[in-house]
Design a protein around this motif. Structure first.
Motif, short mmCIF file in Angstrom:
data_model
loop_
_atom_site.label_atom_id
_atom_site.label_comp_id
_atom_site.label_asym_id
_atom_site.label_seq_id
_atom_site.Cartn_x
_atom_site.Cartn_y
_atom_site.Cartn_z
N VAL A 27 -58.95 -13.54 147.99
CA VAL A 27 -60.10 -14.30 147.76
C VAL A 27 -60.88 -13.53 146.68
N LYS A 28 -61.05 -12.41 146.78
CA LYS A 28 -61.64 -11.76 145.64
C LYS A 28 -61.14 -11.67 144.32
N VAL A 29 -59.68 -11.65 144.27
CA VAL A 29 -59.37 -11.80 143.05
C VAL A 29 -59.23 -13.07 142.35
N VAL A 30 -59.33 -13.92 143.19
CA VAL A 30 -59.55 -15.44 142.70
C VAL A 30 -61.02 -15.38 142.37
N LYS A 31 -61.82 -14.94 142.81
CA LYS A 31 -63.32 -14.86 142.42
C LYS A 31 -63.70 -14.17 141.35
N LYS A 51 -59.75 -10.78 138.29
CA LYS A 51 -59.10 -9.47 137.66
C LYS A 51 -57.82 -9.20 138.51
N ILE A 52 -57.03 -8.21 137.91
CA ILE A 52 -56.01 -7.75 138.45
C ILE A 52 -56.41 -6.81 139.64
N SER A 53 -55.66 -6.92 140.61
CA SER A 53 -56.04 -5.99 141.78
C SER A 53 -54.85 -5.16 142.32
N SER A 54 -54.99 -4.01 142.95
CA SER A 54 -53.84 -3.49 143.73
C SER A 54 -54.23 -2.79 144.89
N ALA A 55 -53.62 -3.14 146.08
CA ALA A 55 -54.33 -2.52 147.13
C ALA A 55 -53.26 -2.72 148.39
N VAL A 95 -52.00 -10.23 140.40
CA VAL A 95 -52.18 -10.82 139.06
C VAL A 95 -52.75 -12.18 138.75
N PRO A 96 -53.75 -12.31 138.32
CA PRO A 96 -54.39 -13.77 138.03
C PRO A 96 -53.50 -14.61 137.08
N VAL A 115 -52.24 -17.09 141.61
CA VAL A 115 -52.14 -15.71 141.54
C VAL A 115 -50.81 -15.32 141.76
N LEU A 116 -50.19 -14.31 141.09
CA LEU A 116 -48.89 -14.08 141.46
C LEU A 116 -49.11 -12.53 142.02
N GLU A 117 -48.36 -12.31 143.24
CA GLU A 117 -48.47 -11.24 144.02
C GLU A 117 -47.25 -10.61 144.40
N VAL A 118 -46.90 -9.49 144.02
CA VAL A 118 -45.74 -8.55 144.16
C VAL A 118 -46.06 -7.62 145.31
N ILE A 119 -45.13 -7.68 146.33
CA ILE A 119 -45.43 -6.97 147.61
C ILE A 119 -44.23 -5.90 147.69
N SER A 120 -44.75 -4.65 147.97
CA SER A 120 -43.76 -3.71 148.17
C SER A 120 -43.97 -2.86 149.24
#
Length: 605
Positions: free
Chosen positions: A140-144, A147-151, A165-166, A176-181
């Protein structure tokens, strides 16, 4: 009753001997107490080291995951598919298989979300179309913020490292594209340091997990890594999980356990990375050296007292020296006595190393100081330490871990050193050399292995990132140019499919040697993927780097050894204060353009 003179002498001797035994008892007790303190400090350092190492690995993986996400997000077809809501189930399957084949990341997930935080695509399951805004505040924060975020984050499936990544269509956010490792690769790396790992999600998120990925729990704490050892899990279940959520450490059943907090983007604690290491695997060199040093000091003290007793009873310095010499010769390390200008005496172990000399007199005929054999190298003791004589430096810094590298007739040794004054009147010092050659060589071997690609014997991905960081710092400090060349083998998969992986490995080795022979001494050459390589070029402009890349391209095409191949090259020049992730993306994009333009060409970014 009057005591006769002989009896007085015996009484004095008895009192002196009793005092020595009392002193020895008190001194040994002090050594034990001090050793206990040092042992606790050693455990504290070990716990801090494990916490620091896992924090660095998590940060490194976060950066790598962001780089993957940035690379995937730069896909024009993805934008169209999001707009048309046309994402097939196998959209990223082949790409994820390549990650498994060519990187350390064996379980990468790709997640695509629309601007309303509704899941459009999950690579690991067929579920889609669900609103996840309630459980994914980070998305939600990335959409708002756009900005690119990693957490570190948790959702319905697992606790993992996520890069978001937006995705824009022109200036409009469309998803948003999200890569999960996952933490499995980190726990495998920690295992190399004899550390077992259990990654836990806090039990307050238990109900949120609808389809737990590992399906392993300790009470209500979800276990996020597949390779969590059964014995450690059973231990935590039996003794309670929560008491191990500590930044200090817990000692139990021959193990040291500590943990690292796993926090969300907002700083909320999501879980804990619990680490366990056998106490027997923790180096006790410092403790052993402390005991040895204390015993040496005690022996030297006893030697002095014994000398006084000998003088008092026998009045002969010769017997005192013989007694003192016998004690020195019982030591297993080199012990020498000097006055900073001349060596007066050494023990037998000295001649185990300087075996070309028969006596200390023979040694003194050719050498005025053992420091003549010291090797000048950073991190090791020198004859002169910024104007301070090496013996004075040891005395002033005896609490430090002083080490010296010694070249004895073309054979190198490493020693740890300690020194103490044994006579203020004569200005005599004792210096103890403890052989740590085996430990130092083992440390160097580990450092080499951690930064070297086992197949091609050049730097690996870790080495590349460390060298790039240091070279960019130097480029900024001294204001010189710095360029990157990224390349890979065209259609390398076909080589493996047609000729087999053994031939594929031979191709990698052969052409690595070829390229290495064409580089400058100061250039850094690393293998960062399966058939993907990087060259760091200090003092090189983009045009110079492009010329070198073209030269390499031609030489590779002409070489035709093992199997004829071609290579595609991407070239960029570092921009002052540029983020390294962006620099990596630019050179990756340049390589992508080279491959997209027909391969076997050089493209500058």
């Amino acid at each position: 009753m009057k005591i006769s003179k002989p009896n007085k002498l015996y009484l004095i001797v008895f009192i002196v001997i009793a005092s020595i035994f009392y002193f020895a008892w008190v001194y040994v007790d002090l050594i034990e107490n001090e050793r206990d303190i040092l042992e606790k400090q050693n455990y504290k350092r070990q716990a801090l080291s494990m916490q620091t190492r896992v924090a660095e690995m998590i940060l490194t993986k976060q950066k790598s995951t962001v780089a993957m996400a940035l690379s995937l997000a730069n896909d024009e077809n993805l934008r169209k598919n999001i707009i048309n809501n046309n994402l097939s189930e196998k959209y990223y399957k082949n790409l994820i298989d390549k990650f498994k084949e060519n990187t350390y990341y064996q379980n990468i997930w790709v997640h695509i979300i629309d601007k309303n935080v509704t899941s459009l695509y999950r690579s690991w399951v067929n579920d889609s179309g669900d609103d996840i805004s309630g459980i994914r505040k980070d998305l939600v924060k990335v959409v708002k913020t756009k900005k690119i975020s990693s957490a570190i984050s948790t959702g319905r499936y697992t606790l993992a490292i996520k890069a978001m990544v937006p995705i824009f269509n022109d200036t409009e956010l469309i998803g948003v594209l999200e890569v999960i490792s996952h933490f499995n690769s980190i726990s495998k790396q920690m295992k190399k340091f004899d550390v077992d790992s259990v990654v836990l999600l806090d039990k307050q998120y238990r109900k949120q997990l609808k389809r737990p990925f590992t399906n392993m729990f300790i009470d209500d704490y979800y276990v996020a890594n597949f390779d969590a050892p059964v014995d450690i899990r059973e231990y935590l279940k039996e003794h309670g999980v929560a008491k191990h959520f500590t930044s200090k450490y817990v000692l139990d059943h021959g193990h040291i356990l500590t943990s690292h907090e796993l926090k969300s983007l907002n700083g909320d604690i999501l879980g804990y990375y619990i680490m366990s290491k056998k106490v027997q695997d923790i180096s006790s060199t410092d403790l052993d050296f402390f005991v040895f040093k204390s015993l040496v000091y005690g022996l030297l003290t006893l030697m002095i007292v014994a000398g006084i007793i000998n003088i008092f009873m026998l009045f002969k310095m010769r017997k005192q020296k013989k007694y003192y010499k016998n004690i020195m010769d019982t030591a297993t390390n080199i012990v020498l006595i000097n006055d900073k200008k001349k060596i007066f005496d050494v023990n037998k172990v000295f001649f185990k190393y300087f075996d070309t000399y028969k006596s200390i007199e023979d040694f003194r005929e050719e050498n005025d100081c053992i420091c003549n054999f010291f090797v000048k190298e950073n991190g090791y003791l020198q004859k002169d330490m910024d104007g301070v004589h090496w013996v004075d430096y040891l005395i002033e810094n005896n609490s430090l871990n002083n080490k010296v590298k010694v070249d004895i007739f073309e054979k190198e040794y490493y020693f740890s050193l300690s020194a103490s004054m044994i006579s203020k009147e004569l200005n005599h010092y004792s210096v103890v050399f403890t052989d740590i050659t085996e430990q130092e060589n083992y440390k160097f071997k580990l450092e080499y292995m951690s930064e070297t690609d086992p197949l091609t014997k050049i730097g690996n991905r870790r080495c590349f990132h460390e060298k790039l960081e240091s070279e960019t710092v130097r480029a900024l400090r001294y204001e010189h140019n710095l360029s990157l060349v990224m390349f890979d083998i065209d259609f390398f998969k076909k080589v493996n499919d047609k000729h087999g992986h053994v031939v594929g490995d031979e191709v990698l080795v052969e052409y690595t040697k070829l390229i290495l022979s064409l580089l400058r001494k100061g250039d850094e050459f690393c293998r960062v993927g399966g058939e993907e390589f990087m060259i760091i070029l200090p003092h090189a402009t983009e045009d110079e780097a492009k010329k070198l890349a073209e030269k390499l391209r031609v030489k590779v095409e002409e070489h035709k050894k093992i199997v004829p191949i071609t290579m595609s090259f991407g070239v960029v020049e570092y921009v002052k204060n540029e983020d390294l992730d962006l620099l990596y993306k630019r050179v990756d994009d340049a390589l992508y353009k080279a491959k997209d333009s027909g391969r076997n060409i050089v493209v500058a970014g």
